[in-house]
Enzyme design. Structure first.
Site, mmCIF file in Angstrom:
data_model
loop_
_atom_site.group_PDB
_atom_site.id
_atom_site.type_symbol
_atom_site.label_atom_id
_atom_site.label_comp_id
_atom_site.label_asym_id
_atom_site.label_seq_id
_atom_site.Cartn_x
_atom_site.Cartn_y
_atom_site.Cartn_z
ATOM 1 N N GLU A 13 3.929 -2.553 -16.025
ATOM 2 C CA GLU A 13 5.013 -2.027 -15.185
ATOM 3 C C GLU A 13 4.930 -0.502 -15.207
ATOM 4 O O GLU A 13 4.997 0.113 -16.265
ATOM 5 C CB GLU A 13 6.368 -2.532 -15.726
ATOM 6 C CG GLU A 13 7.593 -1.875 -15.136
ATOM 7 C CD GLU A 13 7.679 -1.959 -13.602
ATOM 8 O OE1 GLU A 13 7.550 -3.048 -13.045
ATOM 9 O OE2 GLU A 13 7.858 -0.889 -12.969
ATOM 10 N N ASP B 153 2.209 -8.318 -7.400
ATOM 11 C CA ASP B 153 3.537 -8.429 -6.773
ATOM 12 C C ASP B 153 4.146 -7.044 -6.545
ATOM 13 O O ASP B 153 5.200 -6.720 -7.094
ATOM 14 C CB ASP B 153 4.424 -9.288 -7.705
ATOM 15 C CG ASP B 153 5.798 -9.541 -7.138
ATOM 16 O OD1 ASP B 153 5.982 -9.431 -5.911
ATOM 17 O OD2 ASP B 153 6.709 -9.862 -7.942
HETATM 18 C C1 LIG Z 1 8.587 -6.825 -6.784
HETATM 19 S S1 LIG Z 1 8.824 -5.995 -8.275
HETATM 20 C C2 LIG Z 1 8.170 -7.072 -9.464
HETATM 21 C C3 LIG Z 1 8.963 -8.289 -9.725
HETATM 22 C C4 LIG Z 1 8.401 -9.183 -10.795
HETATM 23 N N1 LIG Z 1 6.963 -9.424 -10.617
HETATM 24 C C5 LIG Z 1 9.116 -10.510 -10.790
HETATM 25 O O1 LIG Z 1 8.698 -11.412 -10.062
HETATM 26 O O2 LIG Z 1 10.097 -10.650 -11.525
HETATM 27 C C6 LIG Z 1 7.581 -4.759 -8.245
HETATM 28 C C7 LIG Z 1 7.490 -3.925 -9.514
HETATM 29 O O3 LIG Z 1 6.314 -3.122 -9.438
HETATM 30 C C8 LIG Z 1 6.574 -1.864 -10.026
HETATM 31 N N2 LIG Z 1 5.571 -0.936 -9.482
HETATM 32 C C9 LIG Z 1 5.623 -0.166 -8.370
HETATM 33 N N3 LIG Z 1 4.461 0.466 -8.162
HETATM 34 C C10 LIG Z 1 3.630 0.073 -9.162
HETATM 35 C C11 LIG Z 1 2.274 0.375 -9.479
HETATM 36 N N4 LIG Z 1 1.542 1.202 -8.721
HETATM 37 N N5 LIG Z 1 1.736 -0.209 -10.569
HETATM 38 C C12 LIG Z 1 2.462 -1.038 -11.357
HETATM 39 N N6 LIG Z 1 3.759 -1.359 -11.106
HETATM 40 C C13 LIG Z 1 4.330 -0.810 -10.016
HETATM 41 C C14 LIG Z 1 7.999 -1.576 -9.633
HETATM 42 O O4 LIG Z 1 8.585 -0.647 -10.517
HETATM 43 C C15 LIG Z 1 8.638 -2.964 -9.689
HETATM 44 O O5 LIG Z 1 9.233 -3.203 -10.942
#
Ligand SMILES: C[S@@+](CC[C@H](N)C(=O)[O-])C[C@H]1O[C@@H](n2cnc3c(N)ncnc32)[C@H](O)[C@@H]1O
Length: 283
Positions: free
Chosen positions: A119, A165
């Site tokens: 994350e 995701d």
């Molecule tokens: C849709 S949410 C994830 C939800 C989680 N997978 C679930 O199903 O409970 C997307 C997440 O990706 C994180 N995020 C955004 N850009 C990112 C990146 N470049 N690399 C890793 N994480 C990232 C955000 O902070 C957010 O918490």
């Protein structure tokens, strides 16, 4: 990075994604050999549906909030792992807490299995770490997801799952997802990859699917659920999953699940679904 999943937890897109994720983990746990999972965009793992964030959008009410009534037995069999995970977070029986992807994955894992939950957002990563401090199966990393895919794959267990995701808030996010899949598949060809995507406009969906198609990677199953008509102003009208190397049982299960979800979660009878091979099925 403005996206916070707490506003959206438990919505129709989460129901689709998490039901399939829990089922795939359940499937991986059928064999004795350990497996691992890389959750490349993990979020915080658990969500309070009575939080200010959840209350602001009320999205969960048109997702998990509509799932209480049982479906027919075939659909319920597919949903069992998901339902069990939601129930485990709500021992009193009343729905208040909702599992995120790390929670769902951990609930399906055995003692010897392993989760890398990545994350990027610093405070979400800290919350995730705090939520699961005592669980030794989990390692939290704070890399950009593409770097996580590059550095963690292949998983040493040789069997496992990668969840991609992202929030799709950047303009080039579709291209980044294509890159992540290509890089990931090259390193971990036998792995199961699950990519989530939003249905906001037809142009966006076409761009993403065309990009995935152009990688030449085969054996990708698509499961798309739309809850209303899609046009420029419709916001999130649906979502889809692209599953590379799906467990063999999954196609038939999705063909039962998606129509049931389209009826249950569709707004004013506008629910639609599609389960099909984006790229040719293997074998
Ligand atoms: C849709 S949410 C994830 C939800 C989680 N997978 C679930 O199903 O409970 C997307 C997440 O990706 C994180 N995020 C955004 N850009 C990112 C990146 N470049 N690399 C890793 N994480 C990232 C955000 O902070 C957010 O918490």
């Amino acid at each position: 990075m403005n996206y916070r999943h707490a506003f959206h937890a438990g919505n129709h897109a989460d129901v689709l994604k998490h039901a399939v994720l829990a089922r795939v983990v359940e499937y991986l746990a059928l064999k004795d050999k350990p497996f691992a999972a890389l959750d490349a965009h993990a979020g915080i793992g658990a969500y309070d549906l009575q939080s200010v964030e959840a209350g602001k959008t009320g999205e969960w009410q048109t997702g998990i909030g509509l799932m209480a009534e049982p479906f027919d037995p075939a659909v319920e069999a597919m949903l069992a792992a998901y339902r069990k995970a939601v129930a485990a977070m709500n021992p009193s029986g009343a729905l208040r807490y909702y599992p995120g992807s790390p929670e769902l994955i951990l609930q399906g894992m055995r003692g010897g299995d392993r989760l890398i939950a990545n994350e990027l957002h610093p405070s979400d990563a800290a919350t995730l770490e705090e939520n699961y401090r005592s669980d030794r199966r989990l390692e939290v990393t704070t890399l950009d997801a593409l770097q996580a895919v590059k550095s963690q794959l292949p998983l040493r267990e040789k069997r496992g799952l990668v969840l991609i995701d992202p929030p799709y808030e950047e303009r080039d996010e579709a291209e980044k997802v294509v890159q992540m899949l290509a890089q990931g598949q090259r390193r971990f060809a036998g792995g199961i990859f699950i990519i989530w995507y939003p249905v906001t406009t037809e142009a966006f969906v076409d761009r993403l699917l065309d990009g995935i198609h152009a990688t030449g990677i085969g054996n990708i199953l698509k499961a798309e659920l739309r809850v209303k008509n899609t046009h420029e102003a419709s916001g999130l009208s649906g979502s889809g999953l692209l599953i590379l190397n799906p467990p063999f049982v999954l196609e038939d299960e999705l063909r039962a699940l998606l129509p049931a979800l389209a009826i249950r979660l569709g707004v004013a009878g506008l629910g639609r679904q599609d389960v099909s091979w984006l790229t040719p099925k293997k074998g």
